[in-house]
Design a protein around this motif. Sequence first.
Motif, short mmCIF file in Angstrom:
data_model
loop_
_atom_site.label_atom_id
_atom_site.label_comp_id
_atom_site.label_asym_id
_atom_site.label_seq_id
_atom_site.Cartn_x
_atom_site.Cartn_y
_atom_site.Cartn_z
N GLU A 1 -92.16 58.12 12.61
CA GLU A 1 -93.68 57.91 11.98
C GLU A 1 -93.34 58.78 10.29
N SER B 1 -94.09 58.52 7.18
CA SER B 1 -95.48 58.46 6.23
C SER B 1 -95.21 58.13 4.79
N PRO C 1 -99.50 51.74 10.75
CA PRO C 1 -101.25 52.95 10.90
C PRO C 1 -101.45 53.14 10.22
N ASP C 2 -103.06 54.00 10.09
CA ASP C 2 -103.52 54.45 8.94
C ASP C 2 -102.75 55.87 8.60
N HIS C 3 -102.66 56.41 10.05
CA HIS C 3 -102.18 57.73 9.77
C HIS C 3 -100.44 58.60 9.12
N LEU C 4 -100.12 56.82 8.71
CA LEU C 4 -98.75 57.12 8.47
C LEU C 4 -98.97 56.63 7.02
N THR D 1 -98.11 60.65 1.33
CA THR D 1 -99.35 61.23 0.55
C THR D 1 -99.67 61.19 -0.96
#
Length: 185
Positions: A50, A52, A164-167, A170
């Motif tokens: 995970e 990102s 995945p969209d959550h990764l 920012t």
Amino acid sequence: MQVVFVHGPTGSTVVTVHRADGVSLVLPGYDRKHRVPHDLAHFATERALEMSGGVFGAIAAGGVFGNMRVVGGKPRHDAAARSKLLLDAHRETLTRAEVLAGVVHRAVEEDAAEQAHLLVRTAWRDLATEPFPWSDDHVHEAVRTLDELSVEWEATGTVRVIWPDHLVATLPEARGVRRGRRGRT
């Protein structure tokens, strides 16, 4: 974000990324000597851990590496500045992703899956002073995923996956940019 890995015309891997903003990019690979594409190792490792701020999370957020080119869609007017800001902000995570994906890649290439958690922990100690942030299960998931994807790769020469969209990395605010109205005197 859809990511498609294919054998390129020279035998190396070509990765096409279809981002949520409608932009499609090509990321060429330079890994003809490996059975398993190195960028596929990035995908499996960064997803399982995970990360990102790794390669694929950065690309999903608008990052464009120097060897990439746009093949579809219209990039934002500030795409180059945004990409630089993003890649600079995640430089440390990108370095960590490179090293850890390399270890997972080597474990799969050399059929050393049972040693992967030890190898990844050793690499982490060379990268960071903080404690290892993942469980052995996370590492085994990265190896298992890469192993499964490599079977598909060897059978068909093409792998289609979804990031995945959550990764998505920012995007920090640009330094020196003022937002809002100026006070009146």
